[in-house]
Design an enzyme around this catalytic site. Structure first.
Site, PDB file in Angstrom:
ATOM      1  N   SER A 145      16.281 -11.306   4.218  1.00  0.00           N
ATOM      2  CA  SER A 145      17.312 -11.719   5.163  1.00  0.00           C
ATOM      3  C   SER A 145      17.136 -13.199   5.515  1.00  0.00           C
ATOM      4  CB  SER A 145      17.279 -10.813   6.398  1.00  0.00           C
ATOM      5  OG  SER A 145      18.402 -11.025   7.221  1.00  0.00           O
ATOM      6  N   GLU A 191      25.759  -4.325   0.961  1.00  0.00           N
ATOM      7  CA  GLU A 191      25.666  -5.427   1.910  1.00  0.00           C
ATOM      8  C   GLU A 191      26.994  -6.170   1.997  1.00  0.00           C
ATOM      9  OE1 GLU A 191      22.127  -7.793   2.305  1.00  0.00           O
ATOM     10  OE2 GLU A 191      21.238  -6.731   0.612  1.00  0.00           O
ATOM     11  N   HIS A 193      21.779  -3.744   4.017  1.00  0.00           N
ATOM     12  CA  HIS A 193      20.936  -4.911   4.265  1.00  0.00           C
ATOM     13  C   HIS A 193      19.524  -4.530   4.717  1.00  0.00           C
ATOM     14  CE1 HIS A 193      20.352  -9.186   5.164  1.00  0.00           C
ATOM     15  NE2 HIS A 193      19.798  -8.838   6.307  1.00  0.00           N
TER      16      HIS A 193
END
Length: 284
Positions: free
Chosen positions: A151, A210, A262
């Site tokens: 991330s 995602e 994610h």
């Protein structure tokens, strides 16, 4: 642009994906664990370094070493069967760079370190203080160093690659939030490669489920910033991997995790990166 106050307004769904309580280091027959503390030069920032040290004797050149961002969570994700797999190869010394806290994530601190202007200082901290500290305590193969992040951490991995491409041999960027920092995406697509030293290995990973986070929560109310964020394509990670595979001095691959969102990519991306750092094949 100061975005840290906006983190308080993160969507509840996103925050619910984050584990809240840290877990103890795993019991392992093949690794032992140590914890170090490190403060920033001005004493205002407090870092926790969790070291997973192979019980196997180091090679003559020293252990390969893998530095992992979001170290509190990386430690909690380690599994004994993963560590036993690594022991079958050239097991790396794992250095999990986290924060002095009980939980797994500190959104304010990780945003400060992994994004924006402060990321330069964090990269310097790794290069000039964390690496020397580790190397003073354990035999490390400085020709086999890896950096892993997810991330915002994945964004930092790519930022560091373009700033100091010789700092690590293996670069693992999972679900890099390139939309959050458009200049890093632009720099990635303009990156001309590396002329010196051995070929650098780059692995970029992302989940098929995602999507972009709500940009309006992060643009600071700036229409200009919003447009810049929206201009970064959904498939930015794949595009960056494709571009890097075509420049000299880089061997880049892209891995898509089918059906994962994610937050789920954190663990899924950690396992193959650990294997590659140990000189083992990954299931690609």
């Amino acid at each position: 642009m100061h975005w840290l106050p906006l983190l308080k307004h993160l969507p509840l769904l996103f925050l619910s994906c984050l584990p809240l309580l840290a877990r103890a280091a795993p019991e392992s027959s093949v690794y032992r664990f140590e914890r170090l503390q490190l403060d920033s030069a001005d004493g205002s920032l407090h870092y926790r370094l969790d070291l997973a040290i192979p019980r196997k004797a180091p090679p003559a050149a020293g252990y390969p070493v893998m530095y992992l961002l979001d170290g509190n969570n990386a430690l909690a994700e380690l599994k004994e069967d993963w560590l036993k797999e690594l022991d079958g190869g050239n097991p790396p010394l794992l250095v999990m760079i986290g924060y002095e806290m009980d939980g797994l994530y500190d959104m304010e601190q990780r945003t400060r370190d992994y994004t924006g202007a402060s990321s330069a200082a964090f990269l310097e901290l790794i290069q000039t203080r964390i690496k020397p500290l580790v190397q003073s305590r354990l035999p490390v193969d400085q020709a086999q160093q890896s950096l892993w992040g997810h991330s915002f951490g994945g964004l930092f991995v790519l930022y560091a690659l373009f700033e100091q491409p010789l700092a690590f041999n293996n670069w693992f960027a999972a679900s890099a939030s390139l939309w959050y920092q458009p200049p890093t995406y632009d720099k990635a697509m303009a990156f001309a490669g590396i002329k010196d030293g051995p070929v650098r290995q780059v692995l970029i990973m992302r989940g098929s489920k995602e999507g972009k986070l709500p940009i309006k929560s992060f643009d600071g109310g700036s229409m200009e910033q919003r447009k810049a964020m929206e201009a970064v394509p959904i498939e930015a990670n794949r595009e960056v991997a494709r571009h890097l595979s075509e420049v000299p001095g880089i061997q880049a691959r892209y891995r898509n995790f089918d059906g994962l969102n994610h937050s789920e990519v954190f663990s899924a991306a950690l396992h193959p990166a650990l294997r590659l750092a140990a000189g083992l094949k990954a299931d690609f």
